[in-house]
Design an enzyme around this catalytic site. Structure first.
Site, mmCIF file in Angstrom:
data_model
loop_
_atom_site.group_PDB
_atom_site.id
_atom_site.type_symbol
_atom_site.label_atom_id
_atom_site.label_comp_id
_atom_site.label_asym_id
_atom_site.label_seq_id
_atom_site.Cartn_x
_atom_site.Cartn_y
_atom_site.Cartn_z
ATOM 1 N N ASN A 1 0.876 -1.181 0.000
ATOM 2 C CA ASN A 1 0.000 0.000 0.000
ATOM 3 C C ASN A 1 0.907 1.224 0.000
ATOM 4 O O ASN A 1 1.514 1.554 1.013
ATOM 5 C CB ASN A 1 -0.875 -0.053 1.273
ATOM 6 C CG ASN A 1 -1.702 1.209 1.462
ATOM 7 O OD1 ASN A 1 -1.773 2.066 0.587
ATOM 8 N ND2 ASN A 1 -2.335 1.321 2.621
ATOM 9 N N TRP A 2 0.994 1.865 -1.163
ATOM 10 C CA TRP A 2 1.914 3.012 -1.279
ATOM 11 C C TRP A 2 1.385 4.274 -0.611
ATOM 12 O O TRP A 2 2.084 5.262 -0.511
ATOM 13 C CB TRP A 2 2.186 3.293 -2.764
ATOM 14 C CG TRP A 2 3.216 2.406 -3.373
ATOM 15 C CD1 TRP A 2 3.894 1.387 -2.778
ATOM 16 C CD2 TRP A 2 3.714 2.476 -4.723
ATOM 17 N NE1 TRP A 2 4.776 0.820 -3.671
ATOM 18 C CE2 TRP A 2 4.685 1.477 -4.868
ATOM 19 C CE3 TRP A 2 3.421 3.282 -5.815
ATOM 20 C CZ2 TRP A 2 5.373 1.254 -6.058
ATOM 21 C CZ3 TRP A 2 4.097 3.080 -7.001
ATOM 22 C CH2 TRP A 2 5.070 2.071 -7.126
ATOM 23 N N LYS A 3 0.124 4.267 -0.226
ATOM 24 C CA LYS A 3 -0.495 5.456 0.388
ATOM 25 C C LYS A 3 -0.263 6.702 -0.497
ATOM 26 O O LYS A 3 -0.204 6.563 -1.709
ATOM 27 C CB LYS A 3 0.007 5.641 1.821
ATOM 28 C CG LYS A 3 -0.142 4.344 2.627
ATOM 29 C CD LYS A 3 0.049 4.513 4.081
ATOM 30 C CE LYS A 3 -0.144 3.166 4.779
ATOM 31 N NZ LYS A 3 -0.020 3.235 6.211
ATOM 32 N N HIS B 1 -9.531 1.152 5.341
ATOM 33 C CA HIS B 1 -8.229 1.320 5.990
ATOM 34 C C HIS B 1 -8.406 2.277 7.175
ATOM 35 O O HIS B 1 -9.211 3.210 7.096
ATOM 36 C CB HIS B 1 -7.218 1.882 4.985
ATOM 37 C CG HIS B 1 -5.818 1.835 5.506
ATOM 38 N ND1 HIS B 1 -5.345 2.758 6.418
ATOM 39 C CD2 HIS B 1 -4.806 0.963 5.282
ATOM 40 C CE1 HIS B 1 -4.092 2.450 6.711
ATOM 41 N NE2 HIS B 1 -3.739 1.363 6.043
ATOM 42 N N GLU C 1 -6.787 4.644 8.084
ATOM 43 C CA GLU C 1 -6.547 6.042 7.726
ATOM 44 C C GLU C 1 -7.768 6.652 7.037
ATOM 45 O O GLU C 1 -8.079 7.820 7.243
ATOM 46 C CB GLU C 1 -5.276 6.140 6.860
ATOM 47 C CG GLU C 1 -4.038 5.941 7.722
ATOM 48 C CD GLU C 1 -2.808 5.460 6.988
ATOM 49 O OE1 GLU C 1 -2.773 5.489 5.753
ATOM 50 O OE2 GLU C 1 -1.862 5.036 7.675
ATOM 51 N N GLU D 1 -5.352 -5.100 10.753
ATOM 52 C CA GLU D 1 -4.370 -4.036 10.928
ATOM 53 C C GLU D 1 -4.612 -3.307 12.245
ATOM 54 O O GLU D 1 -5.435 -2.389 12.313
ATOM 55 C CB GLU D 1 -4.482 -3.035 9.771
ATOM 56 C CG GLU D 1 -4.151 -3.632 8.424
ATOM 57 C CD GLU D 1 -3.465 -2.615 7.538
ATOM 58 O OE1 GLU D 1 -2.392 -2.940 7.016
ATOM 59 O OE2 GLU D 1 -3.978 -1.499 7.394
ATOM 60 N N GLY E 1 2.537 2.149 10.778
ATOM 61 C CA GLY E 1 3.490 3.238 10.589
ATOM 62 C C GLY E 1 4.207 3.647 11.869
ATOM 63 O O GLY E 1 4.840 4.691 11.928
ATOM 64 N N SER F 1 3.492 -2.291 10.275
ATOM 65 C CA SER F 1 4.945 -2.339 10.453
ATOM 66 C C SER F 1 5.566 -3.683 10.044
ATOM 67 O O SER F 1 6.499 -4.169 10.685
ATOM 68 C CB SER F 1 5.329 -1.981 11.896
ATOM 69 O OG SER F 1 4.926 -0.662 12.179
ATOM 70 N N GLY G 1 4.831 1.327 4.601
ATOM 71 C CA GLY G 1 6.146 1.959 4.430
ATOM 72 C C GLY G 1 7.174 1.091 3.713
ATOM 73 O O GLY G 1 7.855 1.557 2.783
HETATM 74 P P1 PGA Z 1 2.882 0.187 7.635
HETATM 75 O O1 PGA Z 1 1.393 0.391 7.067
HETATM 76 O O2 PGA Z 1 3.401 -1.094 7.043
HETATM 77 O O3 PGA Z 1 3.646 1.399 7.191
HETATM 78 O O4 PGA Z 1 2.761 0.093 9.122
HETATM 79 C C1 PGA Z 1 0.534 -0.696 6.857
HETATM 80 C C2 PGA Z 1 -0.779 -0.215 6.314
HETATM 81 O O5 PGA Z 1 -1.212 0.888 6.675
HETATM 82 O O6 PGA Z 1 -1.425 -0.902 5.504
#
Ligand code: PGA
Length: 263
Positions: free
Chosen positions: A9-11, A95, A97, A180, A186, A226, A248
């Site tokens: 997931n490149w966000k 997600h 976010e 998640e 993150g 993470s 990330g």
């Molecule tokens: P992260 O994000 O690997 O940077 O913790 C995972 C995600 O939000 O899908």
């Protein structure tokens, strides 16, 4: 037998030229085998670029979000039909976010309403994706406060029920659920692999209640939060974890390939 799956997931990262460079490096480093699937979910603006670079490989491309309407006056949004048109195979929904559950310290409180997805909107998005035969990656997970209050399982069960309301097992058969924990995204804090596996097992048991045993056995349940080269193998070897949703670490081709190699 469920096929392992790793999704990057490149966000909100990488411009077109940066995305091209990242994919070119990735293609030099790895080629997914027939036993595992690998996908990248870039921003809407680079899906087409990535899809074209992946065309002669086994990699899949996905999106990070979708709007449930077909077309019309929905400024700033993208429909499932549009994602299908650029060859999206997967799409992330719910997600933490986009649900607005990230730490308030990192985002000014006034911007939270822009990210206020609910179980009901997640449900509408899943239905729109299934209609286009795009496989949803439904994210669920608890905040630190919910975990500390002993509510982890209850929160996740209610997210699953809300998101999958009115959907048949036969429709979600190829769908994916990603566990998640919000506090692990993150932050560099990974959920302990035994606990991540326990929660993924609990998710599968809930899917069996919502659908049936057979469907629950077919749905892939990923861990995200993470994940990196150093912890991927330990996480992915757990019986109830079918792969990972990687944020990330998916931006760095070497690190992401290490993660892919561990499945
Ligand atoms: P992260 O994000 O690997 O940077 O913790 C995972 C995600 O939000 O899908």
């Amino acid at each position: 037998m469920r096929k392992k799956l790793v999704v990057g997931n490149w966000k909100m990262n990488l411009t077109r030229s940066e995305a091209r460079a990242a994919i070119e490096s990735l293609l030099l480093l790895i080629e997914p085998t027939t036993d595992a699937e690998v996908a990248i979910c870039p921003t809407y603006l680079t899906i087409d670029t990535v899809a074209q670079l992946f065309r002669r490989s086994r990699f899949r491309v996905g999106a990070q979000d979708v709007f449930w309407g077909n077309a019309g006056a929905f400024t700033g949004n993208v429909s499932a039909a549009m994602l299908k048109d650029v060859e999206c195979h997967f799409c992330i929904v719910g997600h933490s976010e986009t649900r607005g559950r990230f730490g308030k310290l990192e985002v000014p409180e006034s911007t939270i309403p822009y990210f206020s997805e609910t179980d009901e909107t997640v449900n509408l998005k899943i239905k729109a994706l299934l209609y286009q035969s795009i496989h949803p990656i439904l994210c669920v997970g608890e905040t630190l406060a919910e975990r500390e209050a002993g509510n982890t399982d209850r929160v996740i069960q209610s997210q699953l029920k809300g998101a999958l309301e009115g959907i048949e097992g036969a429709e979600f058969w190829e769908g994916v659920v990603a566990y998640e924990p919000v506090w692990a995204i993150g932050t560099g804090k990974t959920c302990d692999s035994a606990e991540a596996s326990r929660v993924c097992g609990m998710i599968r048991a809930s899917l069996a209640e919502i659908f049936d045993e057979e469907t629950a056995e077919a749905i892939r349940v990923l861990y995200g939060g993470s994940v990196k080269g150093a912890n991927a193998q330990e996480l992915f070897s757990q019986p109830d974890i079918d792969g990972g949703l990687v944020g990330g670490a998916s931006l760095i081709a070497e690190e992401f390939s290490k993660i892919v190699r561990s499945v």
